[in-house]
Scaffold this motif. Structure first.
Motif, PDB file in Angstrom:
ATOM      1  N   PHE A 191       1.397   5.757   8.899  1.00  0.00           N
ATOM      2  CA  PHE A 191       1.903   6.569   9.304  1.00  0.00           C
ATOM      3  C   PHE A 191       3.220   7.314   8.238  1.00  0.00           C
ATOM      4  O   PHE A 191       2.876   8.403   7.682  1.00  0.00           O
ATOM      5  CB  PHE A 191       2.424   7.220  10.292  1.00  0.00           C
ATOM      6  N   VAL A 192       4.406   6.684   8.430  1.00  0.00           N
ATOM      7  CA  VAL A 192       5.827   6.802   7.688  1.00  0.00           C
ATOM      8  C   VAL A 192       4.524   6.863   5.636  1.00  0.00           C
ATOM      9  O   VAL A 192       5.180   8.054   5.050  1.00  0.00           O
ATOM     10  CB  VAL A 192       6.600   6.064   7.509  1.00  0.00           C
ATOM     11  N   GLN A 193       4.031   6.196   5.652  1.00  0.00           N
ATOM     12  CA  GLN A 193       3.566   6.335   4.038  1.00  0.00           C
ATOM     13  C   GLN A 193       2.537   6.693   3.114  1.00  0.00           C
ATOM     14  O   GLN A 193       2.831   6.998   2.531  1.00  0.00           O
ATOM     15  CB  GLN A 193       3.879   4.216   3.530  1.00  0.00           C
ATOM     16  N   THR A 194       2.411   7.443   4.630  1.00  0.00           N
ATOM     17  CA  THR A 194       0.867   7.846   3.880  1.00  0.00           C
ATOM     18  C   THR A 194       1.642   9.481   3.522  1.00  0.00           C
ATOM     19  O   THR A 194       0.555  10.185   3.528  1.00  0.00           O
ATOM     20  CB  THR A 194       0.140   8.101   5.406  1.00  0.00           C
ATOM     21  N   GLN A 195       2.635   9.802   4.304  1.00  0.00           N
ATOM     22  CA  GLN A 195       3.515  11.359   3.936  1.00  0.00           C
ATOM     23  C   GLN A 195       3.157  11.041   2.554  1.00  0.00           C
ATOM     24  O   GLN A 195       3.617  12.447   1.954  1.00  0.00           O
ATOM     25  CB  GLN A 195       4.342  11.567   4.635  1.00  0.00           C
ATOM     26  N   HIS A 196       3.924   9.826   2.203  1.00  0.00           N
ATOM     27  CA  HIS A 196       4.263   9.397   0.438  1.00  0.00           C
ATOM     28  C   HIS A 196       2.816  10.353  -0.474  1.00  0.00           C
ATOM     29  O   HIS A 196       3.221  10.810  -1.754  1.00  0.00           O
ATOM     30  CB  HIS A 196       4.231   8.356   0.382  1.00  0.00           C
ATOM     31  N   HIS A 197       1.903  10.017   0.229  1.00  0.00           N
ATOM     32  CA  HIS A 197       0.669  10.383  -1.198  1.00  0.00           C
ATOM     33  C   HIS A 197       0.373  11.833  -1.940  1.00  0.00           C
ATOM     34  O   HIS A 197       0.267  12.253  -2.444  1.00  0.00           O
ATOM     35  CB  HIS A 197      -0.619   9.731  -0.837  1.00  0.00           C
ATOM     36  N   THR A 198       0.840  12.778  -0.433  1.00  0.00           N
ATOM     37  CA  THR A 198       0.208  13.974  -1.640  1.00  0.00           C
ATOM     38  C   THR A 198       1.636  14.771  -2.343  1.00  0.00           C
ATOM     39  O   THR A 198       1.078  15.132  -2.471  1.00  0.00           O
ATOM     40  CB  THR A 198       0.354  15.047  -0.213  1.00  0.00           C
TER      41      THR A 198
END
Length: 351
Positions: free
Chosen positions: A80-87
């Motif tokens: 969840f923390v790293q998925t924020q990065h892709h936007t």
């Protein structure tokens, strides 16, 4: 013959097996350590969708989805923390403003990790963060209800609504600073480890060169709305992790349940991903929502089955089935929009 897995899928498996899964229950109770984030940065996964010219991999959609499933199934908090990065990476890649050259490379290579602070835009017509012009830059005032990765992210993509009704996005450092104050970390039923806070903005000033996008709210919303109608790979990842628990329970009934649920999961996954690859994202919305709710149903059944199979020990907060069940609950509302909530409630009412 089967082809070899994509190198990033292999790296995701290694990260999940060697770092994330063995510590997932401890992380769930004690918090996400910076060492997990450093491992993600080293893996190359933060640049999975970034342009090759900036150090990324520009991997195809099926690889992006598979790596997300692997990470979510191993440790949903880390995912969840790293998925924020892709936007933020995608936003920079599509921008022609100066901030692209300053940040896209460091974000694509994993030198920096970005969070996001813009889900409040979906509360429209309520405006939670206002943006005004001031001293040759932009002033932000209001409240960001949810911000994940505080203390782990290097930068954040912050958004608000201008006086002209535009959605404006800009980057700033993810730290307390004049005009930006975080709340204490939230205690959540699941993913407390993700270090989620709210942010109070009281005159946060950012220079004009920090702006990455400024567009009409409706134009942004038209692009944003269809995204959350597709089933999340994390749902499939958590469901598979629960089924893997059933497979190792040493109980014929658990194994039989796993076999039946896995067939259902694979069918929904195949249909959902085929629709996600449809070239027109705002078409077949009802079908997308139906598949999304079916994915929720299978995940809920899989995590419930893992809890049932574990018996009394599943009530221990340190138990893997317990953690997966709570993570499943979190995914039911993660990124939820009015359309998603309405469709899901209707499906539950008719079940």
């Amino acid at each position: 013959m089967t082809s070899a897995p994509h190198p990033l899928v292999t790296r995701a498996h290694e990260l999940a097996t060697e770092v994330l899964a063995p510590r997932a229950e401890r992380v769930d109770q004690e918090g996400l350590p910076a060492s997990h984030i450093e491992a993600v940065k080293r893996s190359g996964l933060l640049g999975i969708g970034a342009p090759v010219a900036y150090g990324g991999s520009a991997a195809p959609a099926d690889v992006v989805r598979e790596t997300a499933e692997i990470l979510a199934g191993a440790c949903c908090s880390t995912w969840f923390v790293q998925t924020q990065h892709h936007t933020p990476v995608k936003t920079l890649a599509a921008s022609e403003l100066p901030v692209r050259e300053r940040l896209l490379g460091p974000l694509a290579t994993g030198a920096l990790l970005s969070g996001i602070a813009f889900s409040h835009l979906r509360a429209h017509p309520r405006v939670l963060v206002r943006v005004t012009r001031e001293r040759g830059g932009r002033r932000f005032d209001g409240t960001v209800p949810w911000y994940t990765g505080w203390g782990l992210n290097d930068v954040m993509l912050l958004a608000g609504v201008t006086e002209a009704g535009e959605a404006l996005f800009a980057f700033t450092e993810a730290r307390e600073q004049p005009g930006l104050r975080p709340s204490p970390e939230m205690r959540l039923a699941a993913l407390t480890a993700s270090r989620t806070v709210s942010l109070t903005l009281d005159g946060l000033w950012l220079p004009e060169e920090s702006v990455v996008l400024c567009t009409s709210y409706e134009k942004w919303a038209t692009t944003d709305r269809p995204r959350n109608t597709n089933a999340s790979p994390a749902v499939f990842g958590v469901a598979r992790a629960a089924l893997d628990l059933l497979d190792t329970a040493g109980d014929p009934a658990a194994e039989e349940a796993s076999q039946a649920l896995r067939a259902r999961l694979d069918g929904v996954r195949r249909q959902a991903y085929a629709l996600a690859d449809h070239p027109v994202p705002h078409e077949r919305i009802e079908e997308r929502l139906a598949l999304k709710t079916r994915a929720y149903d299978v995940m809920r059944a899989a995590t419930t089955a893992a809890v049932v199979s574990g018996g009394g020990r599943s009530m221990d907060l340190r138990d893997r089935a317990q953690r997966l069940a709570r993570e499943g609950l979190f995914l039911l509302v993660q990124g939820q929009t009015t359309d998603v909530r309405t469709a899901h409630l209707a499906a539950l009412a008719s079940a």
